[in-house]
Design a protein around this motif. Structure first.
Motif, short mmCIF file in Angstrom:
data_model
loop_
_atom_site.label_atom_id
_atom_site.label_comp_id
_atom_site.label_asym_id
_atom_site.label_seq_id
_atom_site.Cartn_x
_atom_site.Cartn_y
_atom_site.Cartn_z
N PHE A 101 0.88 -1.17 0.00
CA PHE A 101 0.00 0.00 0.00
C PHE A 101 0.92 1.22 0.00
O PHE A 101 2.14 1.07 0.06
N TRP A 102 0.36 2.40 -0.10
CA TRP A 102 1.21 3.59 -0.06
C TRP A 102 0.56 4.65 0.81
O TRP A 102 -0.64 4.62 1.07
N PHE A 103 1.37 5.60 1.27
CA PHE A 103 0.85 6.72 2.04
C PHE A 103 1.90 7.82 2.09
O PHE A 103 3.06 7.61 1.71
N ILE A 104 1.47 9.01 2.52
CA ILE A 104 2.40 10.12 2.75
C ILE A 104 2.35 10.46 4.24
O ILE A 104 1.27 10.82 4.73
N PRO A 105 3.46 10.36 4.97
CA PRO A 105 3.44 10.80 6.37
C PRO A 105 3.31 12.32 6.41
O PRO A 105 4.09 13.02 5.76
N THR A 106 2.33 12.82 7.13
CA THR A 106 2.06 14.27 7.12
C THR A 106 2.35 14.94 8.45
O THR A 106 2.10 16.12 8.60
N ARG A 107 2.84 14.20 9.42
CA ARG A 107 3.09 14.77 10.74
C ARG A 107 4.33 14.11 11.32
O ARG A 107 4.44 12.88 11.30
N ALA A 108 5.30 14.93 11.79
CA ALA A 108 6.51 14.36 12.40
C ALA A 108 6.14 13.77 13.76
O ALA A 108 5.22 14.24 14.41
N GLY A 109 6.89 12.75 14.16
CA GLY A 109 6.63 12.13 15.45
C GLY A 109 6.98 10.67 15.44
O GLY A 109 7.45 10.13 14.43
N THR A 110 6.78 10.02 16.58
CA THR A 110 7.05 8.59 16.70
C THR A 110 5.71 7.88 16.82
O THR A 110 4.91 8.20 17.68
N PHE A 111 5.48 6.95 15.91
CA PHE A 111 4.19 6.26 15.87
C PHE A 111 4.41 4.77 16.05
O PHE A 111 5.33 4.21 15.47
N GLU A 112 3.57 4.15 16.86
CA GLU A 112 3.75 2.73 17.15
C GLU A 112 3.01 1.89 16.12
O GLU A 112 1.85 2.13 15.83
N SER A 113 3.74 0.92 15.56
CA SER A 113 3.09 -0.02 14.66
C SER A 113 2.77 -1.27 15.46
O SER A 113 3.46 -1.61 16.41
N LEU A 114 1.71 -1.94 15.06
CA LEU A 114 1.37 -3.18 15.73
C LEU A 114 0.93 -4.21 14.71
O LEU A 114 0.76 -3.89 13.53
N CYS A 115 0.77 -5.43 15.17
CA CYS A 115 0.32 -6.49 14.28
C CYS A 115 -1.19 -6.61 14.45
O CYS A 115 -1.68 -6.75 15.57
N ALA A 116 -1.92 -6.55 13.35
CA ALA A 116 -3.38 -6.58 13.42
C ALA A 116 -3.95 -7.90 12.93
O ALA A 116 -5.11 -7.98 12.55
N ALA A 117 -3.14 -8.96 12.90
CA ALA A 117 -3.66 -10.29 12.57
C ALA A 117 -3.10 -11.23 13.64
O ALA A 117 -1.88 -11.31 13.82
N PHE A 118 -3.99 -11.91 14.35
CA PHE A 118 -3.53 -12.77 15.45
C PHE A 118 -2.57 -13.83 14.91
O PHE A 118 -2.89 -14.56 13.98
N CYS A 119 -1.34 -13.83 15.46
CA CYS A 119 -0.29 -14.65 14.85
C CYS A 119 0.43 -15.53 15.86
O CYS A 119 1.54 -15.97 15.60
#
Ligand SMILES: [Cu+2]
Length: 274
Positions: free
Chosen positions: A213-231
């Motif tokens: 997928f694609w996106f443009i980050p529009t705000r500086a900062g630290t963002f937490e990624s997580l896993c959204a499929a039970f693994c």
């Protein structure tokens, strides 16, 4: 009794709408270009919310209006063409209004701008790893058969495009602010799903294929990624940080990272000798 139940239904509607409007459950502040995704969610809430209110209030009305009275009898009316046509049309319009905007947003979500920089995200029980193309701007090919402790992402050591790839295992991913990014997703073991709530973007990473997928980050900062499929048991711990910063800060960070050739010298040297 019927009146008490009708009243309870009306209170459920009032309580649900008040909860929606007054409680602080809403989405985190957005940090990407995907305002469309938020608009689609809000539209879905309007339509399903209106459906919920109408159905519950209609039930309350019927309970009250047709409650038991001495001597009152029900009329048997198995069909009513007028009501059926009207209901079918309203339902069809609701379904179209729920689905059509999603299709438009989806087509944008997977139509990647030509100038997007590629970043690979690799899911594995239970951590995220990242890879950026080196100076050549190309990611080397990979295969899970090459995965070992020296080569955790399974890069093909024979592919010269991969030697200068920046490999990040167990650390944060940095991205430059305001630049489009194409996120390529791979998995080494089971299905994971890379999700940064503030980016409003997520995608399954499936073993054996590369999704994106694609996106443009529009705000500086630290963002937490997580896993959204039970693994598996470590699923809740499968987190990493994505740091969005200025182009200068990003380049400085990038210079400090190790390339595949630096971090796996044995693997790449053996391939160069072949
Ligand atoms: Cu996972």
């Amino acid at each position: 009794m019927a009146i008490a139940v009708a009243l309870a239904l009306v209170l459920i509607v009032i309580g649900s709408v008040a909860f929606h409007l007054l409680s602080p459950w809403w989405l985190t502040p957005i940090a990407s270009n995907w305002r469309y995704i938020d608009d689609t969610i809000v539209l879905t809430f309007w339509i399903t919310g209106a459906g919920f209110i109408i159905v519950i209030l209609f039930m309350a009305f019927c309970l009250f209006r047709f409650r038991h009275k001495e001597g009152r009898q029900a009329a048997y009316e198995p069909e009513n063409r007028g009501v059926e046509i009207w209901l079918a049309m309203v339902t069809a319009m609701g379904v179209v209004a729920l689905l059509a905007p999603g299709l438009l947003v989806w087509s944008q979500f997977i139509t990647v701008p030509k100038d997007a920089a590629e970043v690979e995200v690799v899911g594995q029980q239970w951590q995220w790893s990242f890879r950026l193309p080196g100076r050549d701007g190309k990611l080397g090919v990979s295969d899970t058969k090459f995965v070992d402790s020296d080569n955790p992402l399974g890069l093909n050591p024979d592919d010269p495009n991969g030697r200068d790839d920046v490999v990040i295992v167990g650390a944060d991913l940095h991205l430059p602010l305001g630049k489009p990014v194409k996120v390529l997703l791979r998995s080494i073991d089971v299905v994971h799903d890379f999700y940064v709530p503030e980016f409003r973007a997520k995608m399954d990473s499936v073993p054996g294929l590369v999704s994106y997928f694609w996106f443009i980050p529009t705000r500086a900062g630290t963002f937490e990624s997580l896993c959204a499929a039970f693994c598996g048991v470590g699923h809740p711990q499968m987190r990493a940080n994505v740091v969005v910063e200025s182009e200068d800060g990003f380049q400085e960070w990038l210079r400090k990272q190790h390339t595949f050739a630096q971090s796996s010298p044995q693997t790449t040297k053996a391939a160069a000798r072949r």
